[in-house]
Structure formats: C-alpha cells, structure tokens
Design a protein around this motif. Structure first.
Motif, PDB file in Angstrom:
ATOM      1  N   TRP A  13       8.466  86.294  -3.580  1.00  0.00           N
ATOM      2  CA  TRP A  13       8.892  87.704  -4.506  1.00  0.00           C
ATOM      3  C   TRP A  13       8.710  88.493  -3.353  1.00  0.00           C
ATOM      4  CZ3 TRP A  13       8.445  87.378  -9.906  1.00  0.00           C
ATOM      5  CH2 TRP A  13       7.901  86.121 -10.698  1.00  0.00           C
ATOM      6  N   CYS A  66      -2.874  85.182  -2.871  1.00  0.00           N
ATOM      7  CA  CYS A  66      -1.634  85.264  -2.511  1.00  0.00           C
ATOM      8  C   CYS A  66      -1.291  85.408  -1.033  1.00  0.00           C
ATOM      9  CB  CYS A  66      -0.873  86.780  -3.279  1.00  0.00           C
ATOM     10  SG  CYS A  66      -1.065  86.855  -4.882  1.00  0.00           S
ATOM     11  N   ALA A  69       0.458  93.645 -11.295  1.00  0.00           N
ATOM     12  CA  ALA A  69      -1.000  93.524 -12.007  1.00  0.00           C
ATOM     13  C   ALA A  69      -1.210  92.146 -12.429  1.00  0.00           C
ATOM     14  CB  ALA A  69      -1.207  94.480 -13.166  1.00  0.00           C
ATOM     15  N   ASP A  70      -0.115  91.161 -12.789  1.00  0.00           N
ATOM     16  CA  ASP A  70      -0.170  89.831 -13.021  1.00  0.00           C
ATOM     17  C   ASP A  70      -0.723  89.222 -11.736  1.00  0.00           C
ATOM     18  OD1 ASP A  70       0.797  90.618 -15.475  1.00  0.00           O
ATOM     19  OD2 ASP A  70       2.537  89.438 -15.362  1.00  0.00           O
ATOM     20  N   PHE A  71      -0.707  89.680 -10.520  1.00  0.00           N
ATOM     21  CA  PHE A  71      -1.117  88.908  -9.447  1.00  0.00           C
ATOM     22  C   PHE A  71      -2.496  88.872  -9.144  1.00  0.00           C
ATOM     23  CE2 PHE A  71       3.378  89.282  -8.730  1.00  0.00           C
ATOM     24  CZ  PHE A  71       3.635  88.130  -8.406  1.00  0.00           C
ATOM     25  N   ARG A 104       8.116  90.473 -12.538  1.00  0.00           N
ATOM     26  CA  ARG A 104       6.667  90.383 -12.777  1.00  0.00           C
ATOM     27  C   ARG A 104       5.943  91.381 -12.363  1.00  0.00           C
ATOM     28  NH1 ARG A 104       2.844  85.281 -10.612  1.00  0.00           N
ATOM     29  NH2 ARG A 104       1.097  85.750 -11.807  1.00  0.00           N
ATOM     30  N   PRO A 105       5.090  92.039 -13.257  1.00  0.00           N
ATOM     31  CA  PRO A 105       4.244  93.332 -12.899  1.00  0.00           C
ATOM     32  C   PRO A 105       3.355  92.788 -11.762  1.00  0.00           C
ATOM     33  CG  PRO A 105       4.322  93.109 -15.224  1.00  0.00           C
ATOM     34  CD  PRO A 105       4.986  91.835 -14.668  1.00  0.00           C
ATOM     35  N   ASP A 142       7.841  96.757  -9.795  1.00  0.00           N
ATOM     36  CA  ASP A 142       7.567  95.077 -10.482  1.00  0.00           C
ATOM     37  C   ASP A 142       7.880  94.153  -9.223  1.00  0.00           C
ATOM     38  OD1 ASP A 142       6.461  96.083 -12.578  1.00  0.00           O
ATOM     39  OD2 ASP A 142       8.197  95.409 -13.904  1.00  0.00           O
ATOM     40  N   GLU A 150      -5.482  86.184  -8.248  1.00  0.00           N
ATOM     41  CA  GLU A 150      -4.735  85.079  -7.800  1.00  0.00           C
ATOM     42  C   GLU A 150      -4.455  85.056  -6.490  1.00  0.00           C
ATOM     43  OE1 GLU A 150      -0.825  82.627  -8.875  1.00  0.00           O
ATOM     44  OE2 GLU A 150      -0.989  84.574  -9.652  1.00  0.00           O
TER      45      GLU A 150
END
Length: 336
Positions: free
Chosen positions: A306, A240, A233-235, A230-231, A220, A238
């Motif tokens: 991150w 980046c 996969a959450d990005f 935060r995984p 993560d 989006e």
C-alpha cells in the motif's frame, strides 16, 4: 547520489563538520559568486514570455517541494491560469539528457524514463503538462508553445539559467538548516542568508514570523495492484512494515507511528530504484510506502503493498499572496 545524510550535518560541534568547515566556506563563497554574476549581468538568464515561479530549498534532501508544487498547480488552475511544471527529471536513468529534446511526461511513462517525482506529479495532475529536461529554459519554451501561461519550476532555486519572477524556498521545520554549514561540512546548498532574498519561505511544520506554514496530511492507504483504499486507522493494532526512499525517511515512519500504527521501518536512499529483490522480504505483513516510492514499486507490487498519499495544507492567505503577485501578468504583460 547522496545515499545517507551524514549525522554530523546536524551536530554543530562535531569534529568532522569542523574539519570540513573550510570547504563549506568555499562552497558558500562560490554559490554567492555565481548568484551575483547573474544579478549584475555578467551571466544572463533566459527570460521567457510568461511568469516563472520557482519552488526550491537551500538544503540537501526532501523538504516538501513536490507536494507544494502540486498544491500550487491546482490553485493556479482554479484561478484560471494554465500552469506547466518543469523538472530536471532527477532519478531518471534514461531519456533525460542534455542532447535530447525536452520530454513531455505521460502517465504511462516509467520512473527510469522521466524520474519519480515528475511521474508522480503527472499522475496526480492529469492533463497538466509536466516537462523534463536538464535545461529548464528549453522545457519552458516547449511549455509556452503548448499553451502554458505560467511555469512552475520544481526544485529550481539554484537553476539560475532561467529567469524567475517568484522564488519560494521550502524548509523542513523539524531539521531546519542542520549545523548551518554549506556542503560538504553541512547540508546547505547556499548560505542561510539566501532565505532573506526569496519572495516566500514555506516551512513544513511550525513557521516563524514572516514565514508560511505547510502541513502534509495523509489520506487513506491505496493498494498498488488495484487502487483499493483503506483508512489508515484500519492498520492500527496490526504489525506493519514500512519502506521509504525519500530525503528524510524517518518523517514517514514517524507520521505512521504518530497515527498509532506499529511499523517496522526500513530506509532506502533517496530516489532509490526499487527492484523485485528489494520487496521480496515484504510478502506477508502489510507494507506501507510513500507515493513517490509507489511509482517505482508498482511493477513488483503484491496484494499486501500500500502507499500513503499526502496532501499539502498551507496557511490561510498563501494562495492569495502568490496570485496577487501574478496579477500584473494576467493581461499578457512580459515579465520585467
């Protein structure tokens, strides 16, 4: 410090590599001559009272040595050994000089003081000693005094002044040995046949017969300012940004893209000392970076910054292979 890998290092027929080939032959010859001098006794390596495991490579640039060193340290601890890690402290701009005493890395040190990779290892491994000094023999003596009974020499294949008992060479399977030539004509620090002389060849990616495979698995994402996770996969979906100041930045960007992330990657030199001005353009979209870069970016971090930690996974049987070779030292026997 090498700022960018020349493209002709990976093109066997590029005229620039051919023009520099005679210098590469000279480099190879001198490297072999130096190795033979230690092997036939014309130069004497210092022998310590505990076994020494060397993790290194024969090419310039990153190949996964630090994740493998971390993996080995954990496996050794699980098997009841007391390892310590020895490092040159590459990337440090102060505090790692030949005239100084070896420095025991603290988790509160800065990359300027001890180097980025030793600091990363210390923060990952907690109480385990990480000691930096240009003379790994001096660092090793201190480690033994502090209770270590096995030493891991990070990036030390060419550091022949310290006698070793197990040599592990790490290769990047995607890049291999480039055009097969030695510096400055190619990426090799030593001739390719050096791989036939080590105890194990670990290949990041697919391994051939007689080699061991290693994969780096991302975890993560971790926010620099507070450690929140935060995984990845959450990005997905989006936009980046991504930065990387490592040996082969493209590997990091490709890993993120392969997970479905849309990233705009910007490469920096290996061991780059990130400043606030470097990070100023990355103030809005999520910015992803390597853990090695995060130890230098932390003082300038923002809430959208991150890092992506990775864990090494080795082929089944590799830990047993290394531990079996160490068993003859278990009862305190002096290395031969």
């Amino acid at each position: 410090m090498l700022r960018k890998t020349p493209s002709f290092w990976h093109a066997p027929h590029d005229p620039r590599g051919l023009l520099l080939a005679p210098l590469g032959w000279l480099w190879c010859a001198l490297a072999r001559r130096r190795l033979r001098a230690y092997r036939d006794g014309r130069r004497v390596a210092e022998r310590l009272s505990v076994p020494v495991i060397v993790v290194g490579n024969i090419t310039v640039g990153g190949s996964g040595k630090t994740p493998l060193t971390q993996w080995l340290a954990v496996r050794l601890q699980e098997a009841g050994w007391r390892p310590a890690i020895l490092s040159r402290g590459y990337g440090a701009r102060a505090g790692v000089r030949k005239a100084d005493a070896p420095r025991i890395v603290s988790a509160t040190d800065t990359p300027d003081q001890v180097g980025d990779e030793p600091l990363l290892l210390k923060r990952r491994l907690g109480d385990l000693d990480v000691i930096v000094h240009p003379s790994r023999a001096m660092a090793g003596r201190l480690a033994v005094e502090r209770g270590a009974n096995v030493l891991l020499l990070d990036d030390g294949l060419q550091h022949l002044q310290l006698a070793r008992d197990i040599e592990i060479a790490v290769l990047d399977g995607a890049r291999g040995v480039g055009n097969g030539r030695c510096l400055p004509a190619g990426p090799l620090r030593e001739p390719f046949r050096r791989l036939d002389e080590v105890d194990a060849v670990v290949v990041r990616g697919g391994a051939d017969a007689g080699q061991w495979g290693m994969r780096l698995t991302p975890g993560d994402a971790v926010r620099l300012i507070d450690g929140a996770c935060r995984p990845l996969a959450d990005f997905v979906g989006e936009p980046c940004d991504a930065i990387a100041g490592i040996g082969h930045p493209e590997r990091f960007f490709d890993m993120l893209s392969g997970l479905g992330l849309r990233v705009h990657g910007q490469a920096f030199p290996d061991h780059h000392a990130f400043s606030a001005s470097d990070l100023k353009p990355f103030a809005h979209r999520p910015l992803l970076m390597t853990e090695k870069d995060a130890v230098k970016c932390l003082p300038h971090a923002r809430p959208n910054h991150w890092f992506v930690p990775v864990e090494a996974e080795l082929d089944t049987g590799f830990a047993e292979f290394i531990l079996s070779r160490l068993e003859r030292f278990r009862d305190g026997q002096t290395p031969a």
